[in-house]
Enzyme design. Structure first.
Site, PDB file in Angstrom:
ATOM      1  N   GLU A 161     -13.392   7.602  -9.692  1.00 48.35           N
ATOM      2  CA  GLU A 161     -12.853   8.829  -9.080  1.00 48.35           C
ATOM      3  C   GLU A 161     -14.002   9.660  -8.499  1.00 48.35           C
ATOM      4  O   GLU A 161     -14.315  10.750  -8.983  1.00 48.35           O
ATOM      5  CB  GLU A 161     -12.053   9.631 -10.115  1.00 48.35           C
ATOM      6  CG  GLU A 161     -10.758   8.977 -10.547  1.00 48.35           C
ATOM      7  CD  GLU A 161      -9.684   9.017  -9.468  1.00 48.35           C
ATOM      8  OE1 GLU A 161      -9.916   9.648  -8.415  1.00 48.35           O
ATOM      9  OE2 GLU A 161      -8.607   8.420  -9.669  1.00 48.35           O
ATOM     10  N   ASP A 188       0.865  -1.182   0.000  1.00 46.65           N
ATOM     11  CA  ASP A 188       0.000   0.000   0.000  1.00 46.65           C
ATOM     12  C   ASP A 188       0.902   1.232   0.000  1.00 46.65           C
ATOM     13  O   ASP A 188       1.614   1.496   0.970  1.00 46.65           O
ATOM     14  CB  ASP A 188      -0.908  -0.003   1.230  1.00 46.65           C
ATOM     15  CG  ASP A 188      -1.913   1.145   1.227  1.00 46.65           C
ATOM     16  OD1 ASP A 188      -2.040   1.826   0.191  1.00 46.65           O
ATOM     17  OD2 ASP A 188      -2.570   1.348   2.264  1.00 46.65           O
ATOM     18  N   ASP A 221      -5.526   3.001  -5.182  1.00 47.73           N
ATOM     19  CA  ASP A 221      -5.631   2.729  -3.744  1.00 47.73           C
ATOM     20  C   ASP A 221      -7.058   2.809  -3.223  1.00 47.73           C
ATOM     21  O   ASP A 221      -7.472   2.000  -2.382  1.00 47.73           O
ATOM     22  CB  ASP A 221      -4.695   3.645  -2.947  1.00 47.73           C
ATOM     23  CG  ASP A 221      -4.809   5.111  -3.309  1.00 47.73           C
ATOM     24  OD1 ASP A 221      -5.681   5.486  -4.129  1.00 47.73           O
ATOM     25  OD2 ASP A 221      -4.001   5.913  -2.785  1.00 47.73           O
ATOM     26  N   GLY A 227      -3.186   7.174  -7.993  1.00 46.07           N
ATOM     27  CA  GLY A 227      -3.304   7.232  -9.451  1.00 46.07           C
ATOM     28  C   GLY A 227      -3.482   8.656  -9.941  1.00 46.07           C
ATOM     29  O   GLY A 227      -3.142   9.589  -9.218  1.00 46.07           O
TER      30      GLY A 227
END
Length: 311
Positions: free
Chosen positions: A157, A8, A108, A68
């Site tokens: 998103e 992570d 994530d 990202g």
């Protein structure tokens, strides 16, 4: 015994854990500050993975939760604000070449959603929306038991849904996104702006005004602090109404530190939500709850991803 290594990559810490073929308790676990490897993050990450590699047993895959945007099919990081050197960076291929095992990379927040679905608050649900509300706002969607990615892997998103076209700038540089209105920094910014314009608040005597301090003041009845959370909850409710209309989940999971403020945020969110819904049926059988995995959500999501991808 077949092991999986989960990673992570956070803005503050990198966490790496070695897991056995079953269960969610790591065999070994490492955490290091991300800034330790400033400018050479890949080599530092590879060193952390190598430090957990078992000497006598097999590792069958590596799962990685990364900021990202990124392409989960190729494992290429398109860009990320916290890691400026990672532009079109082939993280997955480079790790696969280094360690000789399949490497699965995903956003994530998507993997936090996957972790909550497989191991946390979302177990038993096939339709799930997850929002993490912290320094930023991220999200992930499970539909029919599958993590939604979109055509290029860029879906989910949820923090960058436009809410106010002329609103404050988001961290991505665009105006009026949900993150700019309801994240921890957004709550603090609103309080600071109102203080600068003369609003009375007990926070004027606080050495460091952050989201936790605003929450503490709100619990003590501070008018401005409560107003800041009510505003954030209102905008979250607007966004969540849209998510319910689009995805029709059976559970909404709220993670991140700001979500721990409880009814300060959830009360205004639910009030706003109910004024925006097309039909009350969207709330039938809907569970709204907080995340249960805490800081482990991304790590366990990376583990879940690697297990799901196994042949």
């Amino acid at each position: 015994m077949s092991h999986i290594i989960a990673v992570d990559i956070g803005g503050t810490h990198i966490r790496v854990a070695l897991y056995g073929p079953e269960g969610t308790q790591p065999v070994r676990h490492r955490r290091v500050e991300t800034q330790t490897y400033r400018g050479r993050l890949f080599e530092g990450l590879a060193a952390q993975i190598k430090s957990l590699w078992p000497a006598e047993e097999e590792v069958v895959a590596i799962g990685v939760a990364s900021p990202g945007p990124l392409d989960p099919e190729t494992g290429i990081i398109l860009s990320t604000p916290n890691i400026p050197e990672w532009v079109d960076f082939p993280l997955g291929p480079k790790l696969a070449e280094r360690f000789g095992v399949p490497v699965h990379v995903d956003n994530d927040a998507n993997l936090a959603a996957l972790g909550e679905w497989r191991f946390g608050a979302g177990r038993g649900h096939e339709h799930l929306v997850y929002l993490t509300i912290s320094t930023g706002i991220g999200g992930g969607v499970i539909s029919h038991g599958r993590l939604l990615h979109g055509a290029q892997g860029l879906g989910g998103e949820l923090g960058h849904v436009p809410i106010l076209p002329d609103g404050p700038l988001c961290s991505c540089g665009r105006p009026g996104h949900l993150e700019a209105l309801a994240s921890g920094p957004a709550i603090v910014r609103y309080v600071q702006e109102r203080m600068a314009s003369g609003a009375e608040t007990a926070l004027k005597s606080t050495m460091r005004v952050d989201a936790r301090a605003v929450a503490d003041a709100a619990r003590k009845g501070d008018t401005l602090a409560r107003e800041a959370f009510a505003r954030a909850g209102k905008y979250l409710g607007l966004a969540v109404a849209g998510f319910l209309h689009i995805f029709n989940p059976s559970i909404l999971i709220l993670g991140g530190g700001v979500a721990q403020s409880g009814d300060l945020l959830l009360g205004p969110l639910q009030e706003s939500l109910q004024t925006q819904l097309l039909n009350p049926a969207y709330l039938h059988h809907l569970t709204i709850t907080t995340a249960s995995l805490g800081d482990d959500a991304g790590l366990l999501g990376a583990l879940a991803l690697a297990r799901l991808k196994r042949p």
